[in-house]
Design a protein around this motif. Structure first.
Motif, PDB file in Angstrom:
ATOM      1  N   ALA A  28     -94.137  31.891 -45.677  1.00 50.84           N
ATOM      2  CA  ALA A  28     -94.332  30.380 -46.403  1.00 50.84           C
ATOM      3  C   ALA A  28     -95.278  29.718 -45.917  1.00 50.84           C
ATOM      4  O   ALA A  28     -95.499  28.851 -46.845  1.00 50.84           O
ATOM      5  CB  ALA A  28     -92.602  29.834 -46.564  1.00 50.84           C
ATOM      6  N   TYR A  29     -95.297  29.745 -44.495  1.00 50.47           N
ATOM      7  CA  TYR A  29     -96.784  28.806 -44.036  1.00 50.47           C
ATOM      8  C   TYR A  29     -97.868  29.572 -43.697  1.00 50.47           C
ATOM      9  O   TYR A  29     -98.586  28.795 -43.733  1.00 50.47           O
ATOM     10  CB  TYR A  29     -96.114  28.637 -42.696  1.00 50.47           C
ATOM     11  CG  TYR A  29     -95.412  29.779 -41.740  1.00 50.47           C
ATOM     12  CD1 TYR A  29     -96.477  30.332 -41.614  1.00 50.47           C
ATOM     13  CD2 TYR A  29     -94.345  29.916 -42.301  1.00 50.47           C
ATOM     14  CE1 TYR A  29     -96.197  31.429 -40.720  1.00 50.47           C
ATOM     15  CE2 TYR A  29     -93.490  30.604 -41.095  1.00 50.47           C
ATOM     16  CZ  TYR A  29     -94.560  31.544 -40.555  1.00 50.47           C
ATOM     17  OH  TYR A  29     -94.136  32.484 -39.704  1.00 50.47           O
ATOM     18  N   CYS A  30     -98.442  30.375 -43.800  1.00 53.65           N
ATOM     19  CA  CYS A  30     -98.812  31.282 -43.469  1.00 53.65           C
ATOM     20  C   CYS A  30    -100.162  31.501 -44.610  1.00 53.65           C
ATOM     21  O   CYS A  30     -99.775  32.600 -45.280  1.00 53.65           O
ATOM     22  CB  CYS A  30     -98.575  32.187 -43.069  1.00 53.65           C
ATOM     23  SG  CYS A  30     -99.838  33.259 -41.856  1.00 53.65           S
ATOM     24  N   GLY A  31    -101.409  31.003 -44.178  1.00 55.77           N
ATOM     25  CA  GLY A  31    -102.361  31.323 -45.349  1.00 55.77           C
ATOM     26  C   GLY A  31    -103.434  32.916 -45.482  1.00 55.77           C
ATOM     27  O   GLY A  31    -103.736  33.109 -46.539  1.00 55.77           O
ATOM     28  N   ILE A  32    -102.456  33.653 -44.185  1.00 56.99           N
ATOM     29  CA  ILE A  32    -103.180  35.129 -44.694  1.00 56.99           C
ATOM     30  C   ILE A  32    -101.778  35.847 -45.254  1.00 56.99           C
ATOM     31  O   ILE A  32    -102.340  37.311 -46.199  1.00 56.99           O
ATOM     32  CB  ILE A  32    -103.443  35.713 -43.950  1.00 56.99           C
ATOM     33  CG1 ILE A  32    -102.990  36.081 -42.558  1.00 56.99           C
ATOM     34  CG2 ILE A  32    -105.109  34.780 -43.304  1.00 56.99           C
ATOM     35  CD1 ILE A  32    -103.290  37.013 -41.285  1.00 56.99           C
ATOM     36  N   ARG A  33    -101.196  35.359 -45.711  1.00 57.75           N
ATOM     37  CA  ARG A  33     -99.741  36.025 -47.262  1.00 57.75           C
ATOM     38  C   ARG A  33    -100.503  37.041 -47.905  1.00 57.75           C
ATOM     39  O   ARG A  33    -101.005  36.476 -48.366  1.00 57.75           O
ATOM     40  CB  ARG A  33     -98.914  34.998 -46.958  1.00 57.75           C
ATOM     41  CG  ARG A  33     -99.112  33.535 -47.945  1.00 57.75           C
ATOM     42  CD  ARG A  33     -98.445  33.020 -48.093  1.00 57.75           C
ATOM     43  NE  ARG A  33     -97.408  32.946 -48.516  1.00 57.75           N
ATOM     44  CZ  ARG A  33     -96.519  33.335 -49.745  1.00 57.75           C
ATOM     45  NH1 ARG A  33     -97.357  33.262 -50.796  1.00 57.75           N
ATOM     46  NH2 ARG A  33     -95.482  33.550 -49.281  1.00 57.75           N
ATOM     47  N   VAL A  34     -99.533  37.413 -48.368  1.00 60.96           N
ATOM     48  CA  VAL A  34     -99.866  38.991 -49.223  1.00 60.96           C
ATOM     49  C   VAL A  34     -99.904  38.120 -50.475  1.00 60.96           C
ATOM     50  O   VAL A  34    -101.675  39.136 -50.668  1.00 60.96           O
ATOM     51  CB  VAL A  34     -98.260  40.201 -49.011  1.00 60.96           C
ATOM     52  CG1 VAL A  34     -97.586  39.707 -49.691  1.00 60.96           C
ATOM     53  CG2 VAL A  34     -99.466  41.067 -49.897  1.00 60.96           C
ATOM     54  N   ASP A  35     -99.653  37.349 -50.699  1.00 63.12           N
ATOM     55  CA  ASP A  35     -99.884  36.589 -52.701  1.00 63.12           C
ATOM     56  C   ASP A  35    -100.930  35.483 -51.798  1.00 63.12           C
ATOM     57  O   ASP A  35    -100.289  34.874 -53.325  1.00 63.12           O
ATOM     58  CB  ASP A  35     -98.812  36.988 -52.812  1.00 63.12           C
ATOM     59  CG  ASP A  35     -97.291  36.447 -52.020  1.00 63.12           C
ATOM     60  OD1 ASP A  35     -97.977  35.456 -51.251  1.00 63.12           O
ATOM     61  OD2 ASP A  35     -96.579  36.255 -52.923  1.00 63.12           O
ATOM     62  N   ASN A  36    -101.411  35.568 -51.129  1.00 58.91           N
ATOM     63  CA  ASN A  36    -103.099  35.122 -51.230  1.00 58.91           C
ATOM     64  C   ASN A  36    -103.863  35.325 -51.802  1.00 58.91           C
ATOM     65  O   ASN A  36    -104.904  36.198 -50.807  1.00 58.91           O
ATOM     66  CB  ASN A  36    -102.658  33.996 -49.539  1.00 58.91           C
ATOM     67  CG  ASN A  36    -104.034  33.398 -50.315  1.00 58.91           C
ATOM     68  OD1 ASN A  36    -105.108  32.459 -51.207  1.00 58.91           O
ATOM     69  ND2 ASN A  36    -104.604  32.098 -49.114  1.00 58.91           N
ATOM     70  N   PRO A  37    -104.216  35.291 -53.210  1.00 60.48           N
ATOM     71  CA  PRO A  37    -105.165  35.939 -53.554  1.00 60.48           C
ATOM     72  C   PRO A  37    -106.875  35.862 -53.070  1.00 60.48           C
ATOM     73  O   PRO A  37    -107.941  36.314 -53.367  1.00 60.48           O
ATOM     74  CB  PRO A  37    -104.631  36.447 -55.284  1.00 60.48           C
ATOM     75  CG  PRO A  37    -104.955  35.112 -55.167  1.00 60.48           C
ATOM     76  CD  PRO A  37    -103.827  34.903 -54.388  1.00 60.48           C
TER      77      PRO A  37
END
Ligand code: 5AD
Ligand code: FES
Length: 349
Positions: A56-65
């Motif tokens: 929930a904190y990370c900018g490269i998480r999978v659903d950041n298009p």
């Protein structure tokens, strides 16, 4: 006698600048006595920003298009590794999102080549990979593995770190113990001031570092990323505001110092996240308040800008050479020396 959890908790709430200076001086003394004045350089290679997880904190998480994704080729990785050797670093750290495009055999081949052709220690930071991967990479020669447990509070962990789709929740503490069994030097850590983190849970995090007998501990401030649920406040863990730990520079120094007192022998970096909060002297102050490691970035500049786990990350537009000069200068300016050799804590039995 290592510091107790109740003393840690008291220090986390301490605001008196004179007393805090005493804490910092004690951490610096314990650092000097246990790990000496050398500052070990770990060359960081961000080998892929592809990730299948939704932290929930990370900018490269999978659903950041918004993130343009990359994975380095074997050749690009080996070029960075050769730079690490040329700059005199003792360790190459390969970090990525949890990217299953990084195959077990492919990476094992790269690890074996690094071990065969360079004097470097190899550290991996690749997320919650299956046991077979961890064992294969260890067999190929990897020396160390970093996996932050992020918080020791199970309720908060469940909110900030949902399990992979269709998978049961994982237990990072169990993975850390497994890494130790496999003979890795194991590193972990937490973010400071994540929404929902109480003083009590942070004190327990630090006591947990000691209980796990970690070889390496990374702690840095939580930096909100607007494209994430936690950063945009779409997710807001309930907590009494008086109990919420601030994600401040001042709190980061307290946690660094207390981590050193709890784990006198550990390798502790002065992190890029801290340098992001104070670009002028954050790294140096970290080194003077408990830390003994820095991690100069070796990622090629065109990829570096894409590894944005939080905004305004320090060193995002510098080259490997600039980071090397910058850090060596900073280390010398505070009267410390650049560490020689791998700078490990020593192999487990
Ligand atoms: N702020 C600070 N640190 C972060 N990390 C990931 N996202 C953020 C953020 N928004 C840290 C996590 C992870 C490490 C590689 O980077 O602790 O384990
Ligand atoms: Fe990268 Fe200082 S460490 S510019």
């Amino acid at each position: 006698m290592p510091i107790s959890e109740s003393d840690i908790l008291r220090w986390l709430r301490e605001e008196d600048p004179v007393r805090l200076e005493e804490l910092f001086a004690e951490a610096d003394r314990v650092r000097h006595e246990n790990v000496g004045d050398a500052v070990h350089l770990r060359g960081l290679i961000e080998i892929s920003n592809i990730c299948c997880r939704r932290c929930a904190y990370c900018g490269i998480r999978v659903d950041n298009p918004a993130v343009e994704r990359y994975r380095l080729s074997r050749e690009e990785i080996m070029n960075c590794v050769r730079e690490a050797v040329a700059y005199g670093y003792g360790t190459a750290v390969m970090q990525a999102g949890e990217d299953y495009g990084i195959g077990r055999e492919w990476l094992a081949g790269i690890i074996a080549e690094i071990k065969r052709t360079t004097p470097l220690a190899v550290t991996l930071s690749l997320g919650e990979r299956p046991d077979e991967d961890l064992a294969a990479w260890r067999a190929a020669g990897a020396d160390r593995y970093l996996l932050r447990f992020e918080t020791s509070d199970p309720a908060l962990y469940a909110i900030i770190h949902p399990p992979a789709p269709g998978k049961a929740p994982t237990d990072r503490i169990a993975i850390l113990r497994r890494l130790q069994e496999l003979g890795y030097e194991a590193g972990s850590g937490v973010m400071i001031g994540i929404p929902g983190q109480s003083y009590r849970s942070l004190a327990h995090d630090i006591a947990t570092f000691a209980a796990l007998d970690l070889d390496m501990i990374g702690v840095g401030p939580y930096l909100p990323h607007p494209e994430t649920p936690l950063g945009s406040r779409a997710v807001a863990p309930a907590i009494d505001p008086a109990e919420q730990v601030p994600n401040s520079e001042a709190m980061t120094y307290k946690v660094l110092a207390l981590t050193r007192l709890a784990c006198p022998q550990a390798n502790i970096p002065s992190t890029t996240a801290l340098a992001t909060l104070n670009t002028v002297s954050g790294r140096e102050l970290g080194l003077q308040r408990g830390a003994n490691v820095v991690m100069p970035n070796l990622t090629p500049p065109q990829y570096r800008v894409l590894y944005e786990i939080y905004p305004a990350k320090a060193c995002i537009s510098e080259t490997a050479e600039q980071c090397q000069r910058c850090l060596e200068g900073r280390i010398r300016a505070i009267g410390r020396q650049v560490g020689q050799g791998q700078g490990g804590r020593g192999r487990r039995a």
